[in-house]
Design a protein around this motif. Structure first.
Motif, PDB file in Angstrom:
ATOM      1  N   CYS A 108       0.839  -1.201   0.000  1.00  0.00           N
ATOM      2  CA  CYS A 108       0.000   0.000   0.000  1.00  0.00           C
ATOM      3  C   CYS A 108       0.874   1.252   0.000  1.00  0.00           C
ATOM      4  N   ASP A 109       0.487   2.204  -0.814  1.00  0.00           N
ATOM      5  CA  ASP A 109       1.181   3.486  -0.861  1.00  0.00           C
ATOM      6  C   ASP A 109       0.621   4.378   0.259  1.00  0.00           C
ATOM      7  N   PRO A 110       1.476   4.868   1.155  1.00  0.00           N
ATOM      8  CA  PRO A 110       0.954   5.649   2.286  1.00  0.00           C
ATOM      9  C   PRO A 110       0.308   6.977   1.873  1.00  0.00           C
ATOM     10  N   ALA A 130      -4.929   6.805  -0.686  1.00  0.00           N
ATOM     11  CA  ALA A 130      -5.879   5.990   0.069  1.00  0.00           C
ATOM     12  C   ALA A 130      -6.684   5.135  -0.900  1.00  0.00           C
ATOM     13  N   THR A 131      -6.078   4.076  -1.392  1.00  0.00           N
ATOM     14  CA  THR A 131      -6.787   3.195  -2.311  1.00  0.00           C
ATOM     15  C   THR A 131      -7.815   2.362  -1.552  1.00  0.00           C
ATOM     16  N   VAL A 132      -8.752   1.824  -2.293  1.00  0.00           N
ATOM     17  CA  VAL A 132      -9.844   1.080  -1.672  1.00  0.00           C
ATOM     18  C   VAL A 132      -9.317  -0.150  -0.936  1.00  0.00           C
ATOM     19  N   GLY A 133      -8.376  -0.877  -1.519  1.00  0.00           N
ATOM     20  CA  GLY A 133      -7.850  -2.094  -0.906  1.00  0.00           C
ATOM     21  C   GLY A 133      -6.939  -1.847   0.274  1.00  0.00           C
ATOM     22  N   CYS A 134      -6.604  -0.597   0.539  1.00  0.00           N
ATOM     23  CA  CYS A 134      -5.706  -0.276   1.654  1.00  0.00           C
ATOM     24  C   CYS A 134      -6.380   0.601   2.695  1.00  0.00           C
ATOM     25  N   GLY A 135      -7.693   0.723   2.625  1.00  0.00           N
ATOM     26  CA  GLY A 135      -8.425   1.559   3.570  1.00  0.00           C
ATOM     27  C   GLY A 135      -8.500   0.934   4.952  1.00  0.00           C
ATOM     28  N   ARG A 136      -8.990   1.700   5.900  1.00  0.00           N
ATOM     29  CA  ARG A 136      -9.082   1.259   7.292  1.00  0.00           C
ATOM     30  C   ARG A 136      -9.921  -0.009   7.461  1.00  0.00           C
ATOM     31  N   PRO A 137     -11.081  -0.166   6.814  1.00  0.00           N
ATOM     32  CA  PRO A 137     -11.855  -1.406   7.008  1.00  0.00           C
ATOM     33  C   PRO A 137     -11.094  -2.652   6.548  1.00  0.00           C
ATOM     34  N   PRO A 194       0.784  -3.054  13.669  1.00  0.00           N
ATOM     35  CA  PRO A 194       1.488  -2.808  12.416  1.00  0.00           C
ATOM     36  C   PRO A 194       0.622  -2.993  11.169  1.00  0.00           C
ATOM     37  N   ILE A 195      -0.273  -3.968  11.179  1.00  0.00           N
ATOM     38  CA  ILE A 195      -1.105  -4.182   9.998  1.00  0.00           C
ATOM     39  C   ILE A 195      -2.153  -3.081   9.863  1.00  0.00           C
ATOM     40  N   MET A 196      -2.739  -2.667  10.977  1.00  0.00           N
ATOM     41  CA  MET A 196      -3.765  -1.624  10.906  1.00  0.00           C
ATOM     42  C   MET A 196      -3.157  -0.252  10.617  1.00  0.00           C
ATOM     43  N   GLY A 197      -1.885  -0.080  10.914  1.00  0.00           N
ATOM     44  CA  GLY A 197      -1.222   1.181  10.608  1.00  0.00           C
ATOM     45  C   GLY A 197      -1.502   2.260  11.629  1.00  0.00           C
TER      46      GLY A 197
END
Length: 126
Positions: free
Chosen positions: A51-53, A56-63, A121-124
């Motif tokens: 994921c690019d920090p 905010a792509t759909v596949g890298c969002g908070r959910p 770490p995974i949730m960021g």
């Protein structure tokens, strides 16, 4: 006079020190669930790492990150619960139940370790 000590060939009981298919099955089950959860953690870390920090792509969002963070602990919790259900069933059948109980406690302990070490770490967050 009749002896009250159980014989080695008596069905049921712990059979501690003897080979038993239930103990072997419990160890295989715990190993399989652990491998599945480990594979999930590796996939989640690779997914989040790609994921690019800045975007905010759909596949890298908070959910999605939340699902990835709790996926492996959920797998381990389900496996531990299944092992405890199997413990009860084997105990009711007067079989060697302690292997399944050990597998259940191992999986639940591993669930807590994985949750505490990988969720942040995974949730960021943090």
């Amino acid at each position: 006079m009749e002896s009250r000590t159980p014989s080695r060939s008596a069905p049921g009981g712990d059979r501690l020190g003897q080979e038993d298919q239930e103990v072997r099955a419990a160890a295989r089950f715990a190993g399989l669930i652990t491998a599945i959860a480990l594979a999930f953690v590796v996939i989640a870390v690779l997914w989040v790492g790609s994921c690019d920090p800045l975007s905010a792509t759909v596949g890298c969002g908070r959910p999605y990150r939340t699902v990835l963070a709790v996926g492996a602990p959920a797998i381990l919790a389900a496996g531990g619960s299944r092992a405890f259900v199997r413990t009860y069933r084997v105990w009711r059948a007067r079989g060697t139940w302690w292997g399944w109980q050990g597998a259940g406690w191992f999986l639940l302990t591993l669930m807590l370790v994985v949750l505490l070490m990988s969720a942040v770490p995974i949730m960021g967050t943090g």
